[in-house]
Scaffold this active site. Sequence first.
Site, PDB file in Angstrom:
ATOM      1  N   GLU A 162      -1.934  25.098  29.281  1.00  0.00           N
ATOM      2  CA  GLU A 162      -1.319  25.238  30.607  1.00  0.00           C
ATOM      3  C   GLU A 162      -0.240  26.309  30.561  1.00  0.00           C
ATOM      4  OE1 GLU A 162      -0.460  21.401  32.387  1.00  0.00           O
ATOM      5  OE2 GLU A 162       1.313  22.241  33.372  1.00  0.00           O
TER       6      GLU A 162
ATOM      7  N   ARG B 272       1.970  23.353  27.510  1.00  0.00           N
ATOM      8  CA  ARG B 272       1.374  22.192  26.861  1.00  0.00           C
ATOM      9  C   ARG B 272      -0.110  22.394  26.646  1.00  0.00           C
ATOM     10  NH1 ARG B 272       3.322  18.149  31.851  1.00  0.00           N
ATOM     11  NH2 ARG B 272       2.699  19.588  33.484  1.00  0.00           N
TER      12      ARG B 272
ATOM     13  N   ARG C   1      13.624  13.003  35.687  1.00  0.00           N
ATOM     14  CA  ARG C   1      12.285  12.405  35.696  1.00  0.00           C
ATOM     15  C   ARG C   1      11.969  11.747  34.354  1.00  0.00           C
ATOM     16  NH1 ARG C   1       8.213  14.317  39.098  1.00  0.00           N
ATOM     17  NH2 ARG C   1       6.741  14.493  37.391  1.00  0.00           N
TER      18      ARG C   1
ATOM     19  N   TYR D 166       8.561  17.342  45.130  1.00  0.00           N
ATOM     20  CA  TYR D 166       8.000  17.197  43.781  1.00  0.00           C
ATOM     21  C   TYR D 166       7.475  15.770  43.640  1.00  0.00           C
ATOM     22  CZ  TYR D 166       8.141  18.007  38.628  1.00  0.00           C
ATOM     23  OH  TYR D 166       7.856  18.163  37.292  1.00  0.00           O
TER      24      TYR D 166
ATOM     25  N   ARG E  63       6.087  27.329  42.032  1.00  0.00           N
ATOM     26  CA  ARG E  63       5.698  27.700  40.679  1.00  0.00           C
ATOM     27  C   ARG E  63       4.199  27.505  40.578  1.00  0.00           C
ATOM     28  NH1 ARG E  63       7.597  31.227  37.432  1.00  0.00           N
ATOM     29  NH2 ARG E  63       7.381  30.653  35.249  1.00  0.00           N
TER      30      ARG E  63
ATOM     31  N   ARG F 109      16.022   6.702  26.194  1.00  0.00           N
ATOM     32  CA  ARG F 109      16.017   5.295  25.773  1.00  0.00           C
ATOM     33  C   ARG F 109      16.582   5.120  24.388  1.00  0.00           C
ATOM     34  NH1 ARG F 109      10.273   4.987  26.645  1.00  0.00           N
ATOM     35  NH2 ARG F 109      10.131   4.620  28.875  1.00  0.00           N
TER      36      ARG F 109
ATOM     37  N   ASP G 258       4.893  12.708  42.750  1.00  0.00           N
ATOM     38  CA  ASP G 258       3.809  12.251  41.892  1.00  0.00           C
ATOM     39  C   ASP G 258       2.779  11.532  42.762  1.00  0.00           C
ATOM     40  OD1 ASP G 258       4.533  13.272  39.444  1.00  0.00           O
ATOM     41  OD2 ASP G 258       5.796  11.567  38.927  1.00  0.00           O
TER      42      ASP G 258
HETATM   43  P1  FAD Z   1      -2.832  18.663  46.822  1.00  0.00           P
HETATM   44  O1  FAD Z   1      -3.509  17.935  45.728  1.00  0.00           O
HETATM   45  O2  FAD Z   1      -2.248  20.005  46.528  1.00  0.00           O
HETATM   46  O3  FAD Z   1      -3.874  18.791  48.027  1.00  0.00           O
HETATM   47  C1  FAD Z   1      -3.687  19.694  49.082  1.00  0.00           C
HETATM   48  C2  FAD Z   1      -5.060  20.259  49.397  1.00  0.00           C
HETATM   49  O4  FAD Z   1      -4.933  21.063  50.576  1.00  0.00           O
HETATM   50  C3  FAD Z   1      -5.595  21.160  48.303  1.00  0.00           C
HETATM   51  O5  FAD Z   1      -6.871  20.732  47.893  1.00  0.00           O
HETATM   52  C4  FAD Z   1      -5.645  22.533  48.953  1.00  0.00           C
HETATM   53  O6  FAD Z   1      -6.757  23.296  48.523  1.00  0.00           O
HETATM   54  C5  FAD Z   1      -5.760  22.181  50.423  1.00  0.00           C
HETATM   55  N1  FAD Z   1      -5.247  23.242  51.287  1.00  0.00           N
HETATM   56  C6  FAD Z   1      -4.017  23.806  51.239  1.00  0.00           C
HETATM   57  N2  FAD Z   1      -3.918  24.756  52.181  1.00  0.00           N
HETATM   58  C7  FAD Z   1      -5.112  24.787  52.833  1.00  0.00           C
HETATM   59  C8  FAD Z   1      -5.615  25.575  53.883  1.00  0.00           C
HETATM   60  N3  FAD Z   1      -4.886  26.548  54.446  1.00  0.00           N
HETATM   61  N4  FAD Z   1      -6.888  25.350  54.325  1.00  0.00           N
HETATM   62  C9  FAD Z   1      -7.655  24.399  53.739  1.00  0.00           C
HETATM   63  N5  FAD Z   1      -7.215  23.620  52.727  1.00  0.00           N
HETATM   64  C10 FAD Z   1      -5.955  23.822  52.283  1.00  0.00           C
HETATM   65  N6  FAD Z   1       1.278  13.111  39.459  1.00  0.00           N
HETATM   66  C11 FAD Z   1       1.291  11.925  38.797  1.00  0.00           C
HETATM   67  O7  FAD Z   1       1.472  10.877  39.425  1.00  0.00           O
HETATM   68  N7  FAD Z   1       1.102  11.865  37.432  1.00  0.00           N
HETATM   69  C12 FAD Z   1       0.888  12.982  36.689  1.00  0.00           C
HETATM   70  O8  FAD Z   1       0.703  12.892  35.461  1.00  0.00           O
HETATM   71  C13 FAD Z   1       0.871  14.246  37.361  1.00  0.00           C
HETATM   72  N8  FAD Z   1       0.668  15.379  36.656  1.00  0.00           N
HETATM   73  C14 FAD Z   1       0.631  16.571  37.318  1.00  0.00           C
HETATM   74  C15 FAD Z   1       0.421  17.720  36.571  1.00  0.00           C
HETATM   75  C16 FAD Z   1       0.373  18.949  37.214  1.00  0.00           C
HETATM   76  C17 FAD Z   1       0.133  20.187  36.404  1.00  0.00           C
HETATM   77  C18 FAD Z   1       0.573  19.028  38.621  1.00  0.00           C
HETATM   78  C19 FAD Z   1       0.541  20.357  39.318  1.00  0.00           C
HETATM   79  C20 FAD Z   1       0.797  17.886  39.373  1.00  0.00           C
HETATM   80  C21 FAD Z   1       0.837  16.645  38.738  1.00  0.00           C
HETATM   81  N9  FAD Z   1       1.029  15.463  39.451  1.00  0.00           N
HETATM   82  C22 FAD Z   1       1.062  14.261  38.778  1.00  0.00           C
HETATM   83  C23 FAD Z   1       1.249  15.482  40.906  1.00  0.00           C
HETATM   84  C24 FAD Z   1      -0.027  15.309  41.729  1.00  0.00           C
HETATM   85  O9  FAD Z   1      -0.931  16.344  41.428  1.00  0.00           O
HETATM   86  C25 FAD Z   1       0.343  15.338  43.208  1.00  0.00           C
HETATM   87  O10 FAD Z   1       1.288  14.347  43.512  1.00  0.00           O
HETATM   88  C26 FAD Z   1      -0.838  15.151  44.157  1.00  0.00           C
HETATM   89  O11 FAD Z   1      -2.022  15.742  43.699  1.00  0.00           O
HETATM   90  C27 FAD Z   1      -0.460  15.745  45.511  1.00  0.00           C
HETATM   91  O12 FAD Z   1      -1.461  15.495  46.460  1.00  0.00           O
HETATM   92  P2  FAD Z   1      -1.423  16.291  47.835  1.00  0.00           P
HETATM   93  O13 FAD Z   1      -2.559  15.769  48.645  1.00  0.00           O
HETATM   94  O14 FAD Z   1      -0.059  16.254  48.402  1.00  0.00           O
HETATM   95  O15 FAD Z   1      -1.637  17.817  47.454  1.00  0.00           O
HETATM   96  N1  UDP Z   2      10.871  18.850  30.142  1.00  0.00           N
HETATM   97  C1  UDP Z   2      11.371  19.463  29.022  1.00  0.00           C
HETATM   98  N2  UDP Z   2      10.724  19.307  27.828  1.00  0.00           N
HETATM   99  C2  UDP Z   2       9.593  18.588  27.719  1.00  0.00           C
HETATM  100  C3  UDP Z   2       9.088  17.946  28.866  1.00  0.00           C
HETATM  101  C4  UDP Z   2       9.744  18.110  30.076  1.00  0.00           C
HETATM  102  O1  UDP Z   2      12.383  20.152  29.092  1.00  0.00           O
HETATM  103  O2  UDP Z   2       9.041  18.486  26.604  1.00  0.00           O
HETATM  104  C5  UDP Z   2      11.591  19.055  31.423  1.00  0.00           C
HETATM  105  C6  UDP Z   2      11.070  20.290  32.165  1.00  0.00           C
HETATM  106  O3  UDP Z   2      12.146  20.873  32.863  1.00  0.00           O
HETATM  107  C7  UDP Z   2      10.065  19.685  33.111  1.00  0.00           C
HETATM  108  C8  UDP Z   2      10.788  18.398  33.508  1.00  0.00           C
HETATM  109  O4  UDP Z   2      11.384  17.959  32.282  1.00  0.00           O
HETATM  110  O5  UDP Z   2       9.818  20.514  34.218  1.00  0.00           O
HETATM  111  C9  UDP Z   2       9.903  17.309  34.067  1.00  0.00           C
HETATM  112  O6  UDP Z   2       8.906  16.992  33.120  1.00  0.00           O
HETATM  113  P1  UDP Z   2       7.548  16.315  33.548  1.00  0.00           P
HETATM  114  O7  UDP Z   2       6.781  15.990  32.318  1.00  0.00           O
HETATM  115  O8  UDP Z   2       7.856  15.208  34.482  1.00  0.00           O
HETATM  116  O9  UDP Z   2       6.844  17.519  34.311  1.00  0.00           O
HETATM  117  P2  UDP Z   2       5.438  17.665  35.061  1.00  0.00           P
HETATM  118  O10 UDP Z   2       4.449  16.810  34.305  1.00  0.00           O
HETATM  119  O11 UDP Z   2       5.664  17.223  36.481  1.00  0.00           O
HETATM  120  O12 UDP Z   2       5.150  19.113  34.949  1.00  0.00           O
END
Ligand code: FAD
Ligand code: UDP
Length: 368
Positions: free
Chosen positions: A299, A279, A170, A347, A247, A174, A349
């Site tokens: 986090e 982080r 991911r 996984y 996780r 560079r 985005d």
């Molecule tokens: P979700 O957002 O999980 O929505 C599912 C919903 O269903 C939830 O609100 C949940 O409460 C509901 N639900 C589940 N089960 C039930 C049930 N039984 N009854 C009623 N409701 C229910 N993506 C990026 O592009 N850029 C980023 O920088 C980025 N950073 C991230 C950082 C973190 C820490 C995390 C965890 C994810 C990140 N993502 C990022 C990914 C992004 O959050 C997801 O791609 C996106 O939110 C997924 O949308 P979704 O609708 O699939 O799931």
């Molecule tokens: N990662 C790492 N060091 C860092 C940042 C990321 O080893 O400083 C690795 C780690 O395994 C992480 C993966 O790269 O789970 C993907 O990173 P990303 O920032 O895409 O994770 P997310 O924002 O989805 O948690």
Amino acid sequence: MYDYLIIGAGLFGSVFAYEATKRGKSCLVIDKRDHIGGNVYTEKIEDIHVHKYGAHIFHTNDKATWDYINQFAEFNRYTNSPIANYKGELYNLPFNMNTFNKLWGVTTPAEAKQKIKEQREAAKITDPSNLEEQAISLVGTDIYKKLIKGYTEKQWGRAATELPAFIIKRLPVRFTYDNNYFNDRFQGIPIGGYTSIIEKMLEGIDVKLNIDFFQNRNELEPLAHKVVFTGMIDQYYDYQYGVLDYRSLHFETKVLKDIENYQGNAVINYTDRETSYTRIIEHKHFEFGTQNTTVITEEYPKEWEPGDTPYYPINDAHNNEIYRKYKALADKETNVIFGGRLATYKYYDMHQVIAAALTTVQKEFITY
Ligand code: FAD
Ligand code: UDP
């Protein structure tokens, strides 16, 4: 009677609801949380849009997806450039000439490539089969030890040798002095926060919060002709093929009243194994905030247990095999659509979720 009962007011459910409504269908969206938006939810604290479920930076290479999301928000010029803090030593991410220079003193791409080549050869890796081997083969053992191993093992709660190689792919590697975390053409943070995007998508649609589908299944299912499910697929099928691993995370958000600028960057990763968070996010920097106060979030990764929010699927061979069995059941359904990160155990985005939702919409509303 609704046309669709949509379980989950996250990005997938909301895009589907918006598109179905546009086509004249009626939708009921439910979520077990007390707010819409799923994990992209932002909340205003001290006039700062706080990313309640971790840093969310929108990025995509796909013009159509970028145009799609821009219907709902204007984006700022934020470019993600996290800093890695390894026991007080600071490095630029993603791995680039700035990182290599700080670590080895090299100044040219040829020197950096040579250094990595030597370390890869010394580690005798020819065909990387797990995250550790993949990482060493991409950036060498020094970077692996300082910036990857500790972070990865605390993030995933597993040895890097037991994790799939794709996770580390991911991150760009560079040989230029470019600290942009993403390679994509389009990137930014929505002005006004992500919640406002979801509000626009769900405008005029019936939404019920604080309702868990599984606790109200018998009353909810008869309300609609079809179901769109975005929760955990193993739970949907009553764990009959076993429990999928996820996780989870725990967030500690703090308002620092007298501090205007806490860490000088939106995202700082703590890459040693000992610091228990992965982080710290300082939210105002996502939107170039000038407030007198600041809000930060630590986090902390943790193993998912029943009752925890499942944030990340663990796509190792064992779990992918279990998921494959659930998917075979899902493929046979005629009135249930599975989508999003949890129901497809991917996984994803945000841009990938939008693209997947639009593909689902196309299939569902195909006109011959
Ligand atoms: P979700 O957002 O999980 O929505 C599912 C919903 O269903 C939830 O609100 C949940 O409460 C509901 N639900 C589940 N089960 C039930 C049930 N039984 N009854 C009623 N409701 C229910 N993506 C990026 O592009 N850029 C980023 O920088 C980025 N950073 C991230 C950082 C973190 C820490 C995390 C965890 C994810 C990140 N993502 C990022 C990914 C992004 O959050 C997801 O791609 C996106 O939110 C997924 O949308 P979704 O609708 O699939 O799931
Ligand atoms: N990662 C790492 N060091 C860092 C940042 C990321 O080893 O400083 C690795 C780690 O395994 C992480 C993966 O790269 O789970 C993907 O990173 P990303 O920032 O895409 O994770 P997310 O924002 O989805 O948690």
